[in-house]
Design a protein around this motif. Structure first.
Motif, PDB file in Angstrom:
ATOM      1  N   GLY A  52       0.797  -1.232   0.000  1.00 49.82           N
ATOM      2  CA  GLY A  52       0.000   0.000   0.000  1.00 49.82           C
ATOM      3  C   GLY A  52       0.825   1.276   0.000  1.00 49.82           C
ATOM      4  N   LYS A  53       2.128   1.173  -0.184  1.00 54.17           N
ATOM      5  CA  LYS A  53       2.994   2.365  -0.083  1.00 54.17           C
ATOM      6  C   LYS A  53       2.563   3.434  -1.101  1.00 54.17           C
ATOM      7  N   THR A  54       2.389   3.015  -2.368  1.00 48.75           N
ATOM      8  CA  THR A  54       2.058   3.995  -3.410  1.00 48.75           C
ATOM      9  C   THR A  54       0.652   4.556  -3.211  1.00 48.75           C
ATOM     10  N   HIS A  55      -0.317   3.679  -3.002  1.00 47.12           N
ATOM     11  CA  HIS A  55      -1.695   4.163  -2.940  1.00 47.12           C
ATOM     12  C   HIS A  55      -1.972   4.999  -1.690  1.00 47.12           C
ATOM     13  N   LEU A  56      -1.346   4.646  -0.566  1.00 46.60           N
ATOM     14  CA  LEU A  56      -1.537   5.469   0.636  1.00 46.60           C
ATOM     15  C   LEU A  56      -0.946   6.863   0.421  1.00 46.60           C
ATOM     16  N   THR A  57       0.189   6.920  -0.268  1.00 51.69           N
ATOM     17  CA  THR A  57       0.821   8.225  -0.535  1.00 51.69           C
ATOM     18  C   THR A  57      -0.029   9.036  -1.512  1.00 51.69           C
ATOM     19  N   LEU A  58      -0.493   8.384  -2.595  1.00 48.64           N
ATOM     20  CA  LEU A  58      -1.311   9.121  -3.582  1.00 48.64           C
ATOM     21  C   LEU A  58      -2.612   9.611  -2.951  1.00 48.64           C
ATOM     22  N   ARG A  59      -3.170   8.789  -2.077  1.00 49.69           N
ATOM     23  CA  ARG A  59      -4.405   9.198  -1.400  1.00 49.69           C
ATOM     24  C   ARG A  59      -4.153  10.471  -0.605  1.00 49.69           C
ATOM     25  N   GLN A  60      -3.007  10.510   0.086  1.00 47.57           N
ATOM     26  CA  GLN A  60      -2.681  11.689   0.875  1.00 47.57           C
ATOM     27  C   GLN A  60      -2.485  12.914  -0.032  1.00 47.57           C
ATOM     28  N   LEU A  61      -1.808  12.711  -1.162  1.00 47.82           N
ATOM     29  CA  LEU A  61      -1.611  13.841  -2.092  1.00 47.82           C
ATOM     30  C   LEU A  61      -2.953  14.381  -2.575  1.00 47.82           C
ATOM     31  N   ASN A  62      -3.891  13.448  -2.866  1.00 49.69           N
ATOM     32  CA  ASN A  62      -5.207  13.879  -3.363  1.00 49.69           C
ATOM     33  C   ASN A  62      -5.956  14.740  -2.351  1.00 49.69           C
ATOM     34  N   GLN A  63      -5.577  14.591  -1.073  1.00 51.05           N
ATOM     35  CA  GLN A  63      -6.322  15.341  -0.052  1.00 51.05           C
ATOM     36  C   GLN A  63      -5.746  16.726   0.214  1.00 51.05           C
ATOM     37  N   LEU A  64      -4.603  17.016  -0.423  1.00 48.74           N
ATOM     38  CA  LEU A  64      -3.961  18.301  -0.134  1.00 48.74           C
ATOM     39  C   LEU A  64      -4.467  19.393  -1.068  1.00 48.74           C
ATOM     40  N   ASP A  65      -4.724  20.554  -0.473  1.00 49.73           N
ATOM     41  CA  ASP A  65      -5.149  21.717  -1.276  1.00 49.73           C
ATOM     42  C   ASP A  65      -3.996  22.709  -1.346  1.00 49.73           C
ATOM     43  N   GLN A  66      -3.975  23.517  -2.350  1.00 48.47           N
ATOM     44  CA  GLN A  66      -3.005  24.620  -2.418  1.00 48.47           C
ATOM     45  C   GLN A  66      -1.559  24.140  -2.296  1.00 48.47           C
ATOM     46  N   VAL A  67      -1.281  23.019  -2.886  1.00 48.82           N
ATOM     47  CA  VAL A  67       0.060  22.444  -2.811  1.00 48.82           C
ATOM     48  C   VAL A  67       0.403  21.917  -4.202  1.00 48.82           C
ATOM     49  N   ASN A  68       1.658  22.094  -4.608  1.00 50.88           N
ATOM     50  CA  ASN A  68       2.101  21.457  -5.849  1.00 50.88           C
ATOM     51  C   ASN A  68       2.525  20.028  -5.553  1.00 50.88           C
ATOM     52  N   THR A  69       2.182  19.118  -6.429  1.00 49.05           N
ATOM     53  CA  THR A  69       2.653  17.751  -6.197  1.00 49.05           C
ATOM     54  C   THR A  69       3.336  17.215  -7.453  1.00 49.05           C
TER      55      THR A  69
END
Ligand SMILES: Nc1ncnc2c1ncn2[C@@H]1O[C@H](COP(=O)(O)OP(=O)(O)OP(=O)(O)O)[C@@H](O)[C@H]1O
Length: 350
Positions: A52-69
């Motif tokens: 789950g390393k990739t999907h947990l990280t991507l999930r967290q990125l999806n929840q961030l606002d006002q941030v470049n990823t």
């Protein structure tokens, strides 16, 4: 995909990110505390395949606002240059041509990251480190705008980041370590039960078939592939017996998917090792692999690659965990490698 048993194919696709992760609350909390505008921590996530390393990280990125990823898959971007291009492309949302010098790309990335908090994810970092050393990580660890950046490195279990990179890189990066443990059979069962509920029509899967899948592998990616292949091929209901019948097909589809961003030579090389493995109970010598690979190329009327390139391809198959290699140093031949197949779960080729 046939639709007889499947009502929604999405939850069975490799890129589907679930809304609920089975038993990963601590990791989710750690990631949400450490990533984002209030933190400048770097992180190293490590664990066996499919944890789950990739999907947990991507999930967290999806929840961030006002941030470049920026997400970089280092399996494909396995040099500093390719990774920098990929990052700049994500930051500008425009194609970046190949005319730039490395230092131009670095400067442009520094400019972009100064304006707004940026999260940079380097997934499967072992491929880049193996191929091109730690210069990218060194650059990232020394960027001007450290307080506005999180660098997240993700690797499989075999990497020892601290040993693989220079001390100066590790000490300026200081990644916060997050270790993901392998799943138990019950957890894999819960993961595939959830996917079955979301994707299959009611009463199309027997509980014993899910129990059987969970007993065969602790890697959810392979377990989901087994469920998907079973769902595509079953007539009315997925039984344990049906799963047993499609196991080899599912394993092949799983391996094809792992190799789909690599070249046909990786596939031929793996085929050469499979053929040699069928005829021996012991490990395989690299010289025999080269020979068998060249024979296969000849029979398919393809030009074979040099030993040097094949050696790099072997290393990539090793990083993908499809083979295990044991290295021997010294002797008349210098460094030699003994190889054996390492199929996921409790599988071996019949
Ligand atoms: N706890 C979980 N709950 C639900 N699904 C999960 C969970 N853990 C992993 N998965 C699923 O398993 C598959 C593999 O997950 P992912 O790609 O994130 O693993 P990984 O650790 O990055 O693997 P690898 O090292 O092989 O790249 C994905 O389909 C993911 O959605």
């Amino acid at each position: 995909m046939t639709r007889k048993l499947i009502s929604d194919p999405e939850p069975l696709q490799p890129e589907y990110i679930p809304s609920n992760f089975v038993n990963r609350e601590n990791t989710k909390t750690a990631l949400s505390n450490l990533i984002g505008p209030d933190s400048s921590r770097n992180i190293h996530l490590q664990g066996p395949e499919g944890t789950g390393k990739t999907h947990l990280t991507l999930r967290q990125l999806n929840q961030l606002d006002q941030v470049n990823t920026c997400y970089v898959d280092c399996k494909n971007s396995d040099t500093q240059y390719k990774a920098l291009r990929q990052m700049l492309q994500s930051l500008t949302e425009e194609p970046v041509n190949t005319g730039y010098h490395t230092s131009d790309l670095q400067r442009k990335i520094e400019e972009r990251t100064g304006a707004i908090h940026t999260v940079i994810v380097l997934d499967e970092i072992e491929f880049l480190l193996e191929n091109d050393g730690d210069s990218l990580l060194y650059f990232l660890s020394r960027m001007e705008n450290q307080s506005k950046v999180n660098v997240i490195t993700i690797s499989n279990q075999s990497l020892n980041l601290q040993k693989q990179v220079e001390e100066r890189t590790f000490s300026s990066l200081q990644p916060y370590p997050i270790q993901l443990e392998p799943y138990t059979g019950e957890e894999v069962y819960d993961i595939i039960l959830d996917r079955a509920r979301k994707s299959l029509k009611p009463q199309t899967v027997q509980k014993s078939s899910l129990t059987y899948i969970a007993s065969k592998t602790t890697n959810p990616r392979l377990a989901i592939q087994l469920l998907k292949t079973a769902a595509k091929t079953a007539d009315k209901i997925i039984t344990e017996n049906h799963v047993q019948q499609i196991e080899e097909k599912a394993l092949n589809e799983y391996i094809d998917q792992l190799l789909n961003t690599f070249t046909e030579h990786h596939t031929i090389l793996l085929q050469a090792i499979e053929e040699l493995a069928e005829n021996t109970d012991t490990t395989i010598q690299t010289g025999d692999v080269y020979e068998s690979y060249q024979d296969l190329c000849q029979s398919q009327e393809r030009e074979s690659l040099s030993n040097r390139r094949i050696s790099d391809h072997l290393k990539q198959l090793e990083l993908l965990n499809l083979i295990k290699a044991e290295y021997h140093y010294g002797g008349t031949k210098g460094k030699t490698r003994e190889i054996r197949l390492n199929y996921p779960g409790s599988y071996s080729k019949s």
